[in-house]
Write a protein that holds these residues in place. Structure first.
Motif, PDB file in Angstrom:
ATOM      1  N   PRO A 127       0.821  -1.263  -0.169  1.00  0.00           N
ATOM      2  CA  PRO A 127       0.076  -0.012  -0.057  1.00  0.00           C
ATOM      3  C   PRO A 127       0.949   1.285  -0.069  1.00  0.00           C
ATOM      4  CG  PRO A 127      -0.265  -1.141   2.071  1.00  0.00           C
ATOM      5  CD  PRO A 127       0.546  -1.832   1.020  1.00  0.00           C
ATOM      6  N   GLY A 128       2.059   1.221   0.378  1.00  0.00           N
ATOM      7  CA  GLY A 128       2.779   2.397   0.517  1.00  0.00           C
ATOM      8  C   GLY A 128       3.085   2.943  -0.696  1.00  0.00           C
ATOM      9  N   PRO A 129       4.003   2.232  -1.685  1.00  0.00           N
ATOM     10  CA  PRO A 129       4.162   2.472  -3.057  1.00  0.00           C
ATOM     11  C   PRO A 129       3.105   2.521  -4.018  1.00  0.00           C
ATOM     12  CG  PRO A 129       5.721   0.887  -2.230  1.00  0.00           C
ATOM     13  CD  PRO A 129       4.598   0.908  -1.208  1.00  0.00           C
ATOM     14  N   ASP A 130       1.732   1.837  -3.474  1.00  0.00           N
ATOM     15  CA  ASP A 130       0.611   1.628  -4.246  1.00  0.00           C
ATOM     16  C   ASP A 130       1.061   0.734  -5.581  1.00  0.00           C
ATOM     17  OD1 ASP A 130      -2.022   1.712  -5.003  1.00  0.00           O
ATOM     18  OD2 ASP A 130      -1.697   3.760  -6.024  1.00  0.00           O
ATOM     19  N   ARG A 131       1.645  -0.377  -5.402  1.00  0.00           N
ATOM     20  CA  ARG A 131       2.125  -1.296  -6.550  1.00  0.00           C
ATOM     21  C   ARG A 131       2.278  -2.530  -6.026  1.00  0.00           C
ATOM     22  NH1 ARG A 131       6.744   1.811  -9.275  1.00  0.00           N
ATOM     23  NH2 ARG A 131       6.247   0.329 -10.741  1.00  0.00           N
ATOM     24  N   VAL A 132       2.257  -3.527  -6.977  1.00  0.00           N
ATOM     25  CA  VAL A 132       2.912  -5.155  -6.685  1.00  0.00           C
ATOM     26  C   VAL A 132       4.129  -4.846  -6.526  1.00  0.00           C
ATOM     27  CG1 VAL A 132       2.574  -7.292  -7.366  1.00  0.00           C
ATOM     28  CG2 VAL A 132       0.592  -6.169  -7.440  1.00  0.00           C
ATOM     29  N   LEU A 133       4.973  -5.549  -5.550  1.00  0.00           N
ATOM     30  CA  LEU A 133       6.296  -5.746  -5.629  1.00  0.00           C
ATOM     31  C   LEU A 133       6.843  -6.912  -5.152  1.00  0.00           C
ATOM     32  CD1 LEU A 133       7.157  -2.236  -3.634  1.00  0.00           C
ATOM     33  CD2 LEU A 133       7.498  -2.657  -6.094  1.00  0.00           C
ATOM     34  N   TYR A 134       8.023  -7.230  -5.487  1.00  0.00           N
ATOM     35  CA  TYR A 134       8.590  -8.461  -4.807  1.00  0.00           C
ATOM     36  C   TYR A 134       9.280  -8.213  -3.344  1.00  0.00           C
ATOM     37  CZ  TYR A 134       8.741 -10.217  -9.721  1.00  0.00           C
ATOM     38  OH  TYR A 134       8.061 -10.728 -10.957  1.00  0.00           O
ATOM     39  N   GLU A 135       9.238  -8.989  -2.571  1.00  0.00           N
ATOM     40  CA  GLU A 135       9.735  -9.083  -1.307  1.00  0.00           C
ATOM     41  C   GLU A 135      10.451 -10.202  -0.878  1.00  0.00           C
ATOM     42  OE1 GLU A 135       7.264  -5.971   1.110  1.00  0.00           O
ATOM     43  OE2 GLU A 135       6.220  -7.854   0.915  1.00  0.00           O
ATOM     44  N   LEU A 136      11.574 -10.047  -0.027  1.00  0.00           N
ATOM     45  CA  LEU A 136      12.096 -11.282   0.536  1.00  0.00           C
ATOM     46  C   LEU A 136      11.247 -11.465   1.530  1.00  0.00           C
ATOM     47  CD1 LEU A 136      15.680 -10.030   1.034  1.00  0.00           C
ATOM     48  CD2 LEU A 136      14.866 -11.297  -0.862  1.00  0.00           C
ATOM     49  N   PRO A 137      10.768 -13.100   1.807  1.00  0.00           N
ATOM     50  CA  PRO A 137      10.160 -13.292   3.007  1.00  0.00           C
ATOM     51  C   PRO A 137      10.550 -12.890   4.555  1.00  0.00           C
ATOM     52  CG  PRO A 137      10.570 -15.258   1.527  1.00  0.00           C
ATOM     53  CD  PRO A 137      11.632 -14.059   0.952  1.00  0.00           C
ATOM     54  N   GLY A 138       9.696 -12.374   5.327  1.00  0.00           N
ATOM     55  CA  GLY A 138      10.174 -11.821   6.556  1.00  0.00           C
ATOM     56  C   GLY A 138       9.062 -11.377   7.152  1.00  0.00           C
ATOM     57  N   GLY A 139       9.388 -10.615   8.146  1.00  0.00           N
ATOM     58  CA  GLY A 139       8.428  -9.957   9.025  1.00  0.00           C
ATOM     59  C   GLY A 139       8.958  -9.647  10.496  1.00  0.00           C
ATOM     60  N   PHE A 140       7.985  -9.454  11.556  1.00  0.00           N
ATOM     61  CA  PHE A 140       8.176  -8.898  12.767  1.00  0.00           C
ATOM     62  C   PHE A 140       8.856 -10.094  13.391  1.00  0.00           C
ATOM     63  CE2 PHE A 140       4.900  -5.773  11.984  1.00  0.00           C
ATOM     64  CZ  PHE A 140       5.713  -4.548  11.867  1.00  0.00           C
ATOM     65  N   ILE A 141       9.777  -9.798  14.446  1.00  0.00           N
ATOM     66  CA  ILE A 141      10.159 -10.666  15.378  1.00  0.00           C
ATOM     67  C   ILE A 141       9.411 -10.605  16.901  1.00  0.00           C
ATOM     68  CG2 ILE A 141      12.312 -11.427  16.695  1.00  0.00           C
ATOM     69  CD1 ILE A 141      13.937  -9.960  14.491  1.00  0.00           C
ATOM     70  N   GLU A 142       8.778 -11.627  17.191  1.00  0.00           N
ATOM     71  CA  GLU A 142       7.788 -11.715  18.237  1.00  0.00           C
ATOM     72  C   GLU A 142       8.653 -11.359  19.562  1.00  0.00           C
ATOM     73  OE1 GLU A 142       4.792 -11.282  17.965  1.00  0.00           O
ATOM     74  OE2 GLU A 142       4.686 -11.696  15.778  1.00  0.00           O
ATOM     75  N   PRO A 143       8.104 -10.811  20.455  1.00  0.00           N
ATOM     76  CA  PRO A 143       8.708 -10.640  21.824  1.00  0.00           C
ATOM     77  C   PRO A 143       9.321 -12.167  22.395  1.00  0.00           C
ATOM     78  CG  PRO A 143       6.756  -9.335  21.975  1.00  0.00           C
ATOM     79  CD  PRO A 143       6.769 -10.143  20.661  1.00  0.00           C
ATOM     80  N   GLY A 144      10.487 -12.406  22.703  1.00  0.00           N
ATOM     81  CA  GLY A 144      10.654 -13.458  23.339  1.00  0.00           C
ATOM     82  C   GLY A 144      11.445 -14.625  22.278  1.00  0.00           C
ATOM     83  N   GLU A 145      11.274 -14.033  20.804  1.00  0.00           N
ATOM     84  CA  GLU A 145      11.556 -14.958  19.698  1.00  0.00           C
ATOM     85  C   GLU A 145      13.096 -14.605  19.451  1.00  0.00           C
ATOM     86  OE1 GLU A 145       9.103 -16.467  15.963  1.00  0.00           O
ATOM     87  OE2 GLU A 145       9.098 -14.403  16.263  1.00  0.00           O
ATOM     88  N   GLN A 146      14.045 -15.759  19.180  1.00  0.00           N
ATOM     89  CA  GLN A 146      15.128 -15.221  18.528  1.00  0.00           C
ATOM     90  C   GLN A 146      15.172 -14.926  17.091  1.00  0.00           C
ATOM     91  OE1 GLN A 146      18.217 -15.430  20.195  1.00  0.00           O
ATOM     92  NE2 GLN A 146      16.903 -15.431  21.996  1.00  0.00           N
ATOM     93  N   ALA A 147      15.721 -14.205  16.531  1.00  0.00           N
ATOM     94  CA  ALA A 147      15.599 -13.551  14.937  1.00  0.00           C
ATOM     95  C   ALA A 147      15.502 -14.698  14.131  1.00  0.00           C
ATOM     96  CB  ALA A 147      16.659 -12.580  14.910  1.00  0.00           C
TER      97      ALA A 147
END
Length: 179
Positions: free
Chosen positions: A67-87
């Motif tokens: 939604p930021g760039p308002d376009r379909v983009l490729y991304e590396l898989p990833g996301g937020f690290i949950e509290p207590g979770e190792q990266a």
């Protein structure tokens, strides 16, 4: 002569918006020369991204509308690290959830998201990735899983501004000596 690289003194901070692990704060600073200025800064939870490679050197990507760039983009898989979770555990989990692939995950290094965010991201690379399940994206994720030969990824996607996470991709490619 004043030190122009000195830290700024925070005077006041007010959260203006918060949702989906991100917030925007209005922060009033006193600058090294004594002037006062307001800035709007993003606060974000820790996150990471992984350059994932299959045994035949294909890059596994999530392709989706952003939604930021308002376009379909490729991304590396990833996301937020949950509290207590190792990266590394978080990135392995995200790789599996978003793409259905599993591999040998290794850290490539940290990087700052941008100059107006407190988000320190972590780049990873994963090798020998194989599909072991169907993706299980979150309710706001509508992902097409795409695999591209490494050469096509570098020339067509990475260098043309068709993806997010470029800093993570370059850190991972450097660690793998694939630049």
């Amino acid at each position: 002569m004043a030190d122009t690289t000195a830290s700024w003194r925070e005077i006041e901070r007010t959260t203006k918006f918060s949702k989906f692990g991100r917030s925007v704060d209005r922060v009033d600073f006193e600058l090294p020369d004594g002037r006062k200025e307001e800035f709007y800064l993003k606060r974000e939870r820790p996150a990471g991204a992984v350059l994932a490679l299959t045994p035949d050197q294909h890059v596994i990507l999530a392709r989706q509308y952003r939604p930021g760039p308002d376009r379909v983009l490729y991304e590396l898989p990833g996301g937020f690290i949950e509290p207590g979770e190792q990266a590394a555990e978080a990135i392995a989990r995200e790789l599996l959830e978003e793409t259905g692939y599993r591999g040998e995950v290794n850290a490539a290094g940290p990087y700052w998201h941008d100059a107006y965010s407190d988000a320190l991201r972590v780049a990873f690379f994963a090798t020998n990735c194989v599909k072991v399940a169907e993706p299980t994206p979150e309710r706001t994720e509508f992902i097409d899983v795409v695999t591209l030969p490494l050469t096509e990824f570098r020339t067509r996607v990475l260098r043309r501004g068709e993806m997010t996470d470029t800093a993570a991709a370059y850190l991972a490619l450097d660690c793998l000596r694939l630049l």
